[in-house]
Design an enzyme around this catalytic site. Sequence first.
Site, PDB file in Angstrom:
ATOM      1  CG  MET A 120      -5.987   6.145   4.568  1.00 18.70           C
ATOM      2  SD  MET A 120      -5.774   4.414   4.132  1.00 18.70           S
ATOM      3  CE  MET A 120      -4.955   4.180   2.729  1.00 18.70           C
ATOM      4  N   GLY A 121      -3.119   9.939   5.525  1.00 15.91           N
ATOM      5  CA  GLY A 121      -1.771  10.400   6.000  1.00 15.91           C
ATOM      6  C   GLY A 121      -0.614  10.509   4.757  1.00 15.91           C
ATOM      7  CG  HIS A 148      -3.395  13.630   0.631  1.00 14.06           C
ATOM      8  ND1 HIS A 148      -2.182  13.192   0.507  1.00 14.06           N
ATOM      9  CD2 HIS A 148      -4.255  13.067   0.810  1.00 14.06           C
ATOM     10  CE1 HIS A 148      -2.248  12.108   0.396  1.00 14.06           C
ATOM     11  NE2 HIS A 148      -3.273  11.696   0.619  1.00 14.06           N
ATOM     12  N   GLY A 203      -9.972  12.487  -3.921  1.00 15.55           N
ATOM     13  CA  GLY A 203      -9.411  13.093  -5.171  1.00 15.55           C
ATOM     14  C   GLY A 203      -9.813  11.919  -6.627  1.00 15.55           C
ATOM     15  CE  LYS A 260      -3.171   8.151  -6.687  1.00 11.72           C
ATOM     16  NZ  LYS A 260      -3.284   6.750  -6.695  1.00 11.72           N
ATOM     17  CD  GLN A 275     -11.454   6.252  -1.804  1.00 12.54           C
ATOM     18  OE1 GLN A 275     -10.901   5.304  -1.487  1.00 12.54           O
ATOM     19  NE2 GLN A 275     -10.771   7.486  -1.659  1.00 12.54           N
ATOM     20  CG  MET A 329       1.860  14.271  -6.987  1.00 11.37           C
ATOM     21  SD  MET A 329       1.798  15.734  -5.763  1.00 11.37           S
ATOM     22  CE  MET A 329       2.993  16.759  -6.865  1.00 11.37           C
TER      23      MET A 329
HETATM   24  O1  PAF Z   1      -8.288   7.608  -0.259  1.00 10.88           O
HETATM   25  C1  PAF Z   1      -8.104   7.197   0.908  1.00 10.88           C
HETATM   26  O2  PAF Z   1      -6.976   7.814   1.212  1.00 10.88           O
HETATM   27  C2  PAF Z   1      -8.970   6.327   1.536  1.00 10.88           C
HETATM   28  O3  PAF Z   1      -9.498   5.186   0.812  1.00 10.88           O
HETATM   29  C3  PAF Z   1      -9.806   7.112   2.593  1.00 10.88           C
HETATM   30  C4  PAF Z   1     -10.960   7.743   1.714  1.00 10.88           C
HETATM   31  C5  PAF Z   1      -9.197   8.272   3.352  1.00 10.88           C
HETATM   32  C6  PAF Z   1     -10.745   6.249   3.363  1.00 10.88           C
HETATM   33  O4  PAF Z   1      -9.813   5.526   4.386  1.00 10.88           O
END
Ligand code: PAF
Length: 270
Positions: A17-18, A24, A134, A136, A140, A171
């Site tokens: 998500m930037g 990342h 990740g 963290k 998910q 982070m």
């Molecule tokens: O972990 C994230 O940044 C978001 O949940 C993802 C996996 C990019 C989905 O939008």
Amino acid sequence: MGQFASVGKQIGFVPTMGFLHEGHISLVRESVKENEITAASIFVNPTQFAAHEDLSNYPRNEKRDLELLESVGCDVVFIPQPNEIYPPGFQTYVLAEEITKILEGEFRPSHFKGVTTVVTILLNLSRCSNSYFGRKDAQQAAVLTRMVKDLYIPCTVHVCPIVRDSDGLAMSSRNVYLSEDERGEALTLYKSLKLAEELVMKGEKETQRIRAAMTGLYEKLRDYELQYIAFTEAETFTQIDEIEGGIPFYILIACRIGKTRLIDNFLLTV
Ligand code: PAF
């Protein structure tokens, strides 16, 4: 919208998500090592935010993100608009059932439905063989691993270690919301996990006793809400009361510090 990377080569994909940080970037490095082409996406996915959450203030810095991605050898960056991912008439969602009802799913009821839906779309568009997430966001990662297995999505989910600041703070793009004092208090998540690890290594097996010791560390904080301290088997994400030797498990925390909701975890085996 078609596929977004060259066909015929092994593609590794890092959805984000930037507002990228070293967490990342470590995923991109892993993908670059293991694949012929590495693609990343930057998309602040509206369907995984509830109405009261931070979608409109979510931190963004596309220019810096692109520079960082280029510097570590990312070949393709996909930055869609919300109406490209969710065009008029969109009506198909992906939902993992049991595993999304607990912990993050309890505090963020619609969150995982948004995550599984957007990740399915992104995996389909990228045609990747490998995807990188990740640890963290351990729940998910478990949800997405389950989803890819259940739906026979032809892609391997790689779950990579948490990257921490030198003092232990995990982070997160959301750390930018913390004031200096709050950042100090946010370290309690890491300290309480270290305490739990110490107790486990000394032979404590009862999760209730470990949770009580951890909770004690939060009592001196000024503005916080400890949402959960949970213990789950790593693979199935089922909650456990007692730690069993030889079975990897997570200790997971979600805590609001000031206005910022933070999560962290340790993956342990005794
Ligand atoms: O972990 C994230 O940044 C978001 O949940 C993802 C996996 C990019 C989905 O939008």
